[in-house]
Scaffold this motif. Structure first.
Motif, mmCIF file in Angstrom:
data_model
loop_
_atom_site.group_PDB
_atom_site.id
_atom_site.type_symbol
_atom_site.label_atom_id
_atom_site.label_comp_id
_atom_site.label_asym_id
_atom_site.label_seq_id
_atom_site.Cartn_x
_atom_site.Cartn_y
_atom_site.Cartn_z
ATOM 1 N N VAL A 81 0.881 -1.171 0.000
ATOM 2 C CA VAL A 81 0.000 0.000 0.000
ATOM 3 C C VAL A 81 0.921 1.225 0.000
ATOM 4 C CG1 VAL A 81 -1.851 1.240 1.159
ATOM 5 C CG2 VAL A 81 -1.736 -1.252 1.341
ATOM 6 N N LEU A 82 1.059 1.844 -1.155
ATOM 7 C CA LEU A 82 2.032 2.931 -1.279
ATOM 8 C C LEU A 82 1.497 4.261 -0.756
ATOM 9 C CD1 LEU A 82 3.629 2.210 -4.781
ATOM 10 C CD2 LEU A 82 4.530 1.648 -2.508
ATOM 11 N N THR A 83 0.198 4.462 -0.869
ATOM 12 C CA THR A 83 -0.440 5.661 -0.318
ATOM 13 C C THR A 83 -1.925 5.369 -0.162
ATOM 14 O OG1 THR A 83 -0.653 8.078 -0.509
ATOM 15 C CG2 THR A 83 -0.945 6.789 -2.544
ATOM 16 N N SER A 84 -2.653 6.310 0.398
ATOM 17 C CA SER A 84 -4.097 6.168 0.587
ATOM 18 C C SER A 84 -4.768 7.501 0.260
ATOM 19 C CB SER A 84 -4.427 5.789 2.034
ATOM 20 O OG SER A 84 -3.822 4.573 2.410
ATOM 21 N N MET A 85 -5.937 7.430 -0.379
ATOM 22 C CA MET A 85 -6.718 8.641 -0.635
ATOM 23 C C MET A 85 -7.624 8.839 0.566
ATOM 24 S SD MET A 85 -9.097 10.840 -1.462
ATOM 25 C CE MET A 85 -10.660 10.062 -1.878
ATOM 26 N N MET A 86 -7.286 9.800 1.373
ATOM 27 C CA MET A 86 -7.977 9.986 2.638
ATOM 28 C C MET A 86 -9.142 10.966 2.512
ATOM 29 S SD MET A 86 -4.921 10.082 5.456
ATOM 30 C CE MET A 86 -4.351 11.696 4.936
ATOM 31 N N LYS A 87 -10.293 10.516 2.974
ATOM 32 C CA LYS A 87 -11.363 11.436 3.312
ATOM 33 C C LYS A 87 -11.174 11.707 4.801
ATOM 34 C CE LYS A 87 -15.143 10.213 0.178
ATOM 35 N NZ LYS A 87 -16.549 9.747 0.136
ATOM 36 N N ASN A 88 -10.934 12.939 5.160
ATOM 37 C CA ASN A 88 -10.646 13.241 6.555
ATOM 38 C C ASN A 88 -11.953 13.352 7.347
ATOM 39 O OD1 ASN A 88 -7.873 13.231 6.116
ATOM 40 N ND2 ASN A 88 -7.940 15.328 5.359
#
Length: 356
Positions: A278-285
């Motif tokens: 998992v290189l990054t994540s698209m975060m909904k904060n």
């Protein structure tokens, strides 16, 4: 994304404070920290309930909202409770109404597009009850405050990142095929807005990139999420897969790790689940926005009947750039992503949303 549609006053200082998730079982309460402010503008303790149309433990969407509730208990002294409605959709309307009809809570926190019609029908019948709704626009219902996240913007970054990964000569698991994957929970507008942004971002970087897509059919079936990711990786030559499927998407992340390929997490920072895969994540904060709404409610400043849209500029969405990101993502990709993000914030890059 049309910036004029973000009805945001004075900018939103959304700070992300990741607290340990302590929720378990069918319901839970959080005790306020000693000395924390524990009253609303009228001097009474605020009681808030979070209704989950599903279950905690997804390490993403619902768990993020729960962190916001936990933070409100700790920092604002609120009396908070969480009720998990389970995965049977037929139970959700009655489950939520049982909380509202009891008139035990000052404010009800609920979200996801699955609950939109239920709350639209319920709120007018209980005009004295207050609702904080996240992840959809409920319009101008007088006793509902709703907030929507610009997932097309955040997913644009995820797509640009995926295109850079699939073309990378530095990442050992990137193959010669310019193919990236997308796995959604359900074929519904809000998930397709993620998909649209992802495709736009990928093609901004690599116009001839191929995006393969699959839908699980729900947000709970992790084995199906894994099966679909394996099909994209092994059969369609995707070397990176973006999952937007809640708990079901955890299976997709597992598939990426098992095959030695790459994935992108969603809703919360999932980088630590499979470091290097998992290189990054698209975060909904969601955690920060739920806390902000509860704090404004406690102060008597939350504007009911209003909808807000939170994008990259407001801190509502964005990529997870932690130590794992710095360790596993080549500098050239990190530099290019910083450049792209700056262009999105400045308005130089325009992103369409299918929800507008």
């Amino acid at each position: 994304m049309n910036k004029n549609k973000r009805k945001l006053a004075g900018g939103l200082a959304l700070s992300i404070l990741m607290l340990a998730l302590s929720a378990c079982g069918n319901s839970n309460s959080s005790e306020p920290a000693s000395g924390a402010a524990d009253a609303d503008a009228n001097g009474k303790k605020v009681k808030a309930v979070f209704y989950v149309d599903g279950a905690l433990g997804d390490k993403g969407f619902f768990d993020s909202a729960q962190r916001g509730m936990d933070r409100a208990a700790k920092e604002l002294g609120m009396d908070v409770k969480t009720v998990e409605g389970g995965t049977n959709q037929a139970d959700w309307a009655a489950g939520l109404e049982s909380l509202v009809a009891g008139n035990q809570y000052d404010v009800v926190v609920v979200g996801t597009s699955n609950m939109t019609d239920i709350v639209k029908e319920l709120a007018p019948r209980y005009p004295d009850e207050k609702f904080i709704y996240f992840d959809d626009n409920l319009g101008d219902i007088p006793n509902v405050y709703s907030m929507l996240y610009a997932q097309s913007e955040g997913s644009f970054l995820a797509g640009a990142f995926a295109a850079l990964v699939t073309e990378s000569k530095e990442l050992p698991a990137a193959n010669p095929d310019k193919t990236i994957g997308f796995i959604g929970g359900m074929d519904i507008p809000i998930i397709n807005d993620f998909k649209s942004g992802y495709e736009q971002g990928a093609k901004y970087v690599t116009p001839d990139v191929k995006v393969v897509s699959s839908y699980i059919g729900d947000f709970a079936n992790a084995p199906k999420g894994k099966e679909l990711a394996l099909a994209q990786i092994n059969g369609q030559k995707a070397d990176i897969v973006y999952q937007v499927a809640g708990g079901a998407g955890l299976g997709s992340l597992e598939a990426g790790n098992e095959t030695g390929k790459y994935t992108i997490g969603v809703d919360a920072n999932q980088n630590g689940l499979y470091p290097g895969s998992v290189l990054t994540s698209m975060m909904k904060n969601i955690d920060a926005s739920v806390f902000r709404a509860l704090e404004l409610f406690q102060q008597g400043k939350l504007e009911f009947g209003k909808n807000e849209v939170l994008g990259i500029q407001e801190g509502g969405v964005g990529l997870a750039k932690d130590d794992l990101y710095a360790s596993h993502v080549p500098q050239a990709i990190r530099d290019k992503m910083a450049e792209i993000e700056a262009k999105v914030v400045s308005g130089e890059i325009k992103i369409d949303s299918i929800l507008n």
